[in-house]
Design an enzyme around this catalytic site. Structure first.
Site, PDB file in Angstrom:
ATOM      1  N   LYS A 116       0.820  -1.212   0.000  1.00 50.22           N
ATOM      2  CA  LYS A 116       0.000   0.000   0.000  1.00 50.22           C
ATOM      3  C   LYS A 116       0.848   1.254   0.000  1.00 50.22           C
ATOM      4  O   LYS A 116       0.535   2.220  -0.705  1.00 50.22           O
ATOM      5  CB  LYS A 116      -0.892   0.021   1.244  1.00 50.22           C
ATOM      6  CG  LYS A 116      -2.099  -0.885   1.147  1.00 50.22           C
ATOM      7  CD  LYS A 116      -3.166  -0.429   2.126  1.00 50.22           C
ATOM      8  CE  LYS A 116      -4.518  -0.900   1.668  1.00 50.22           C
ATOM      9  NZ  LYS A 116      -5.112  -1.941   2.433  1.00 50.22           N
ATOM     10  N   GLU A 200      -3.913   7.476   7.581  1.00 48.71           N
ATOM     11  CA  GLU A 200      -4.762   8.272   6.681  1.00 48.71           C
ATOM     12  C   GLU A 200      -5.858   8.958   7.471  1.00 48.71           C
ATOM     13  O   GLU A 200      -6.292   8.440   8.509  1.00 48.71           O
ATOM     14  CB  GLU A 200      -5.461   7.346   5.661  1.00 48.71           C
ATOM     15  CG  GLU A 200      -4.557   6.774   4.615  1.00 48.71           C
ATOM     16  CD  GLU A 200      -5.304   5.853   3.654  1.00 48.71           C
ATOM     17  OE1 GLU A 200      -6.518   5.603   3.854  1.00 48.71           O
ATOM     18  OE2 GLU A 200      -4.674   5.394   2.693  1.00 48.71           O
ATOM     19  N   HIS A 235     -16.275  -6.135   4.748  1.00 47.53           N
ATOM     20  CA  HIS A 235     -15.406  -6.125   3.573  1.00 47.53           C
ATOM     21  C   HIS A 235     -15.747  -7.198   2.561  1.00 47.53           C
ATOM     22  O   HIS A 235     -14.965  -7.485   1.656  1.00 47.53           O
ATOM     23  CB  HIS A 235     -13.930  -6.189   3.981  1.00 47.53           C
ATOM     24  CG  HIS A 235     -13.586  -5.136   4.985  1.00 47.53           C
ATOM     25  ND1 HIS A 235     -13.575  -3.794   4.664  1.00 47.53           N
ATOM     26  CD2 HIS A 235     -13.308  -5.204   6.294  1.00 47.53           C
ATOM     27  CE1 HIS A 235     -13.295  -3.093   5.752  1.00 47.53           C
ATOM     28  NE2 HIS A 235     -13.131  -3.920   6.757  1.00 47.53           N
ATOM     29  N   ARG A 296      -6.613  -8.045 -11.046  1.00 45.40           N
ATOM     30  CA  ARG A 296      -7.267  -9.277 -11.511  1.00 45.40           C
ATOM     31  C   ARG A 296      -8.626  -8.908 -12.103  1.00 45.40           C
ATOM     32  O   ARG A 296      -9.065  -7.770 -11.983  1.00 45.40           O
ATOM     33  CB  ARG A 296      -7.497 -10.218 -10.329  1.00 45.40           C
ATOM     34  CG  ARG A 296      -8.374  -9.559  -9.264  1.00 45.40           C
ATOM     35  CD  ARG A 296      -8.834 -10.479  -8.171  1.00 45.40           C
ATOM     36  NE  ARG A 296      -9.861  -9.845  -7.378  1.00 45.40           N
ATOM     37  CZ  ARG A 296      -9.649  -9.086  -6.313  1.00 45.40           C
ATOM     38  NH1 ARG A 296      -8.409  -8.849  -5.902  1.00 45.40           N
ATOM     39  NH2 ARG A 296     -10.649  -8.541  -5.659  1.00 45.40           N
TER      40      ARG A 296
HETATM   41  C1  MV4 Z   1     -10.700   3.732   4.314  1.00 45.22           C
HETATM   42  C2  MV4 Z   1     -11.949   4.065   4.855  1.00 45.22           C
HETATM   43  C3  MV4 Z   1     -12.117   5.326   5.361  1.00 45.22           C
HETATM   44  N1  MV4 Z   1     -11.097   6.198   5.336  1.00 45.22           N
HETATM   45  N2  MV4 Z   1      -9.724   4.632   4.308  1.00 45.22           N
HETATM   46  C4  MV4 Z   1     -11.517  -0.896   3.684  1.00 45.22           C
HETATM   47  C5  MV4 Z   1     -10.832  -1.886   2.813  1.00 45.22           C
HETATM   48  C6  MV4 Z   1      -9.842  -1.155   2.002  1.00 45.22           C
HETATM   49  N3  MV4 Z   1     -10.047  -1.440   0.608  1.00 45.22           N
HETATM   50  C7  MV4 Z   1     -10.032   0.287   2.307  1.00 45.22           C
HETATM   51  N4  MV4 Z   1     -11.058   0.401   3.293  1.00 45.22           N
HETATM   52  C8  MV4 Z   1     -11.420   1.590   3.813  1.00 45.22           C
HETATM   53  N5  MV4 Z   1     -10.471   2.541   3.806  1.00 45.22           N
HETATM   54  C9  MV4 Z   1      -9.934   5.827   4.826  1.00 45.22           C
HETATM   55  N6  MV4 Z   1      -8.941   6.708   4.826  1.00 45.22           N
HETATM   56  C10 MV4 Z   1     -12.958   3.116   4.860  1.00 45.22           C
HETATM   57  C11 MV4 Z   1     -12.690   1.870   4.343  1.00 45.22           C
HETATM   58  C12 MV4 Z   1     -13.760   0.946   4.407  1.00 45.22           C
HETATM   59  C13 MV4 Z   1     -14.319   0.420   3.256  1.00 45.22           C
HETATM   60  C14 MV4 Z   1     -13.873   0.744   1.990  1.00 45.22           C
HETATM   61  C15 MV4 Z   1     -14.446   0.191   0.885  1.00 45.22           C
HETATM   62  C16 MV4 Z   1     -15.493  -0.700   1.018  1.00 45.22           C
HETATM   63  C17 MV4 Z   1     -15.936  -1.027   2.241  1.00 45.22           C
HETATM   64  C18 MV4 Z   1     -15.360  -0.477   3.383  1.00 45.22           C
HETATM   65  C19 MV4 Z   1     -15.859  -0.831   4.637  1.00 45.22           C
HETATM   66  C20 MV4 Z   1     -15.299  -0.305   5.755  1.00 45.22           C
HETATM   67  C21 MV4 Z   1     -14.237   0.566   5.647  1.00 45.22           C
END
Ligand code: MV4
Length: 677
Positions: A116, A200, A235, A296
């Site tokens: 990341k 973040e 997720h 993918r």
């Molecule tokens: C975040 C966020 C809020 N703020 N980053 C969760 C998995 C990863 N792909 C990134 N994720 C998140 N990152 C910041 N700075 C909230 C999430 C997140 C989320 C993102 C996408 C789809 C579902 C989610 C569920 C909970 C938290």
């Protein structure tokens, strides 16, 4: 183009890849584990090779073994699907070393997006928007805390090597930072073997919007618009749609351009997805930030196929074979709206516990297949991608997804209506599924008005898990009708069940009581009275009310019931004493309390069947000379205002009937002569 490829996956995605390969005249090699010898994906391919026992670590994750199979079978390329080996840079490299084409991006691109922090550094250089944060090498606690203070709380700590939500910690205030950092680092080292973290700003109500990109080996890259995948649980995506509701042309172009820049920054080739979160909290306007890139083909690619009319697996194969992208950006068109629901074998009422078992009965809504018209396909209204068929097992070894149900409509409302209708037509018996949950989710206020964010399911918990309603009289009438129809069919001639079972005609005042317990238990027990009125009509009693009932069986499970003046159509699938009633899109599970199961009422000794108590014979269901199977009802007698069914104690033949309908019998009287065997 390749003449033969190996598909290094199972389930629906292996079937999906095989379908396009077949369309393009490419032969396919399946690999399978011992658990999958009879799986649909094996049948979908031209040849199949066993690679090991059920656990994925001993089969689908054995890169070297799979490469050896590809070489031995003469495959020129390997499609990894998703999961398993799909984002494994080492496997992509090993394919290349073996002279095989990995149908996916170059190992270097997988590697670049695997960390990341490194990915964010690359994205920063490529001017892809990032959430305010720190993703550098300095991992000192005091320094990271200062960075968090600068960013302002809440902040999110993420394991650099993590993904898909693993290794994340929300920190609300500076005082909590150090403890959260220590805990996040512990999890990161344990889960990923690398304790590097990044910090973040935490967006509290983000939407998950991802862009499908495609690049070829000349360096051309296009975006195939966006998908909104905000509706997820822990997720795990639950519903995905394209396009994202409320997306303006301008923002779509900006996100598309950012995604293409991200792909180009890592020398991407093939299908990829750039994930963004979009901020709509506290009056924010949907500013978007890069999250990660999935290197993918994704589970939810069909919604993109539906709105573009394209076959993304075909594009993958063409690009992997060295062809140019089939279309340029200006030629891509977004058409209508598509929604995907992931149908899982799981129990939403029990914390979404995965359900293991056999799909004893599976009825799917009618699917309309692609119509291929050069590169552009007419989107179908309903598509089902599935790796299982009726009779197949959902095992504990793999993902318990049963199918992806994908619908299309000219706009979001039309797609929503199609989704609701298709879900209502799904019928599954044998395993708990999330279909009822999906129905409530799709129909719910939040999703239907596109009030989307990643917290949608949690926020709407009460509406999504309503208290159980008692079964409707129509539902109970359907279960009762199937039971009566089967008894009649068992007792006599199937074409004209009533003609043969004269003894069945009951004394008009006699009520037979059927007890059904509701699956949910707390919804209680239903007592349904049935009274035969002759001429194939019945009176059904429930809670003191009487209803006219007649029924017609139209197929194995199809019933048409007339209840008073209403025609009720439904399906009832019987699994022993359990009646699965599908009616108006609902699935009720009713357990019949079969009096035959209480063996105390039936006495037999050496072929003698005797009355358990004094009473009157109200039905004779067999004739002299009849062969019967164990448990078959032979006689029904009424005693002490209850019915007692006398059943065959074993398979055998009726030698003699000793009483007729209307006769009084004394306790212990021999009712008929029976020879077992
Ligand atoms: C975040 C966020 C809020 N703020 N980053 C969760 C998995 C990863 N792909 C990134 N994720 C998140 N990152 C910041 N700075 C909230 C999430 C997140 C989320 C993102 C996408 C789809 C579902 C989610 C569920 C909970 C938290």
């Amino acid at each position: 183009m390749f003449s033969k490829i190996l598909i290094a996956n199972r389930g629906e995605i292996a079937c999906r890849v095989a379908e396009t390969a077949r369309k393009l005249g490419i032969k396919t090699v399946a690999v399978y584990s011992e658990a999958d010898a009879h799986a649909k994906h094996v049948a979908a391919c031209d040849e199949a090779v066993l690679i090991g026992p059920a656990p994925a670590k001993e089969s689908y994750l054995l890169g070297d073994k799979i490469i050896a199979v590809a070489l031995a079978t003469g495959a020129q390329a390997i499609h990894p699907g998703y999961g398993f080996l799909s984002e494994n840079a080492g496997f992509a490299e090993a394919c290349a070393k073996a002279g095989l084409v990995f149908i996916g991006p170059p190992a270097s691109a997988i590697h670049a997006m695997g960390s990341k922090s490194a990915a964010k550094a690359l994205m920063e250089k490529a001017n892809v928007p990032l959430v305010p944060g720190y993703h550098g090498d300095n991992q000192e606690a005091d320094f990271l805390q200062k960075e968090a203070d600068r960013i302002s709380y809440p902040v999110l700590l993420k394991a650099s090597a993590g993904g898909g939500g693993k290794g994340m910690r929300i920190v609300e205030k500076s005082e909590d930072f150090k403890a959260a950092l220590a805990s996040c680092k512990r999890e990161a080292i344990n889960s990923f073997g690398d304790d590097k973290v990044l910090v973040e700003r935490y967006l509290t109500r983000p939407r998950h919007i991802e862009i499908q990109v495609f690049a070829d080996s000349r360096g051309e890259c296009v975006y195939l618009f966006e998908r909104d995948c905000s509706v997820q649980r822990r997720h795990q995506k639950v519903l995905e749609e394209a396009p994202a509701p409320g997306m303006s042309e301008e923002r779509r172009r900006a996100m598309g351009d950012a995604a293409v820049a991200a792909a180009k920054a890592v020398g991407y080739v093939g299908a990829g997805t750039v994930e963004f979160i979009a901020d709509y909290s506290n009056g924010e306007d949907g500013s978007f930030y890069f999250m990660e890139m999935n290197t993918r083909l994704q589970v939810e690619h069909p919604v993109t196929e539906m709105i573009t009319g394209l076959d993304l697996v075909e594009w993958q194969l063409r690009v992997a074979a060295g062809e140019n992208l089939p279309l340029r950006q200006e030629q891509l068109q977004l058409n209508g709206h598509a929604i995907e629901a992931r149908i899982y074998a799981e129990n939403p009422e029990k914390g979404f516990l995965p359900a293991i078992g056999t799909l004893r009965y599976l009825h799917t809504p009618p699917a309309v297949h692609f119509r291929v018209d050069s590169h552009v396909q007419t989107p179908a209204a309903v598509r089902i991608d599935s790796g299982v068929r009726e009779g197949d097992a959902i095992s504990p070894f793999y993902d318990p997804m049963i199918a992806k149900l994908i619908v299309w409509g000219k706009d979001r409302d039309a797609a929503l209506a199609n989704m609701a209708a298709a879900l209502a037509q799904y019928r599954i018996v044998g395993l708990a599924t999330n279909i009822g949950f999906l129905q409530r989710l799709v129909a719910g206020q939040a999703f239907s008005t596109a009030d989307l964010d990643t917290g949608l399911i949690e926020r709407n918990h009460d509406a999504l898990f309503p208290t159980l309603q008692p079964a409707s009289t129509a539902t109970l009438a359907l279960a009762t009708s199937l039971l009566l129809a089967q008894e009649a069919g068992d007792a006599g001639d199937a074409r004209d069940p009533w003609a043969q079972t004269s003894g069945w005609r009951m004394n008009g005042s006699l009520l037979r009581v059927l007890r059904f317990a509701d699956e949910a238990g707390d919804a209680g027990e239903y007592r349904i009275g049935v009274e035969y009125r002759g001429d194939q009509t019945w009176i059904l009693h429930r809670d003191g009310a009487q209803h006219g009932l007649c029924f017609e069986r139209q197929g194995d499970t199809d019933l048409r019931v007339t209840l008073d003046d209403n025609i009720v159509a439904g399906n009832v699938v019987r699994d022993g004493d359990i009646f699965h009633v599908f009616h108006q899109g609902r699935h009720a599970v009713l357990t019949w309390d079969d009096p035959l199961a209480h063996a105390g009422h039936v006495e037999s000794e050496g072929g003698r069947l005797t009355a358990p108590m004094p009473g009157k014979i109200v039905a004779v269901l067999v004739e002299k000379g009849h062969g019967v199977t164990k448990g078959a009802p032979l006689l029904i007698m009424e005693a002490m205002k209850m019915e007692h069914t006398i059943a065959a104690p074993a398979d055998g033949v009726i030698d003699e009937l000793l009483y007729a309908v209307g006769d009084q019998v004394t306790e212990g009287a021999q009712l008929l002569a029976f020879t077992p065997g």
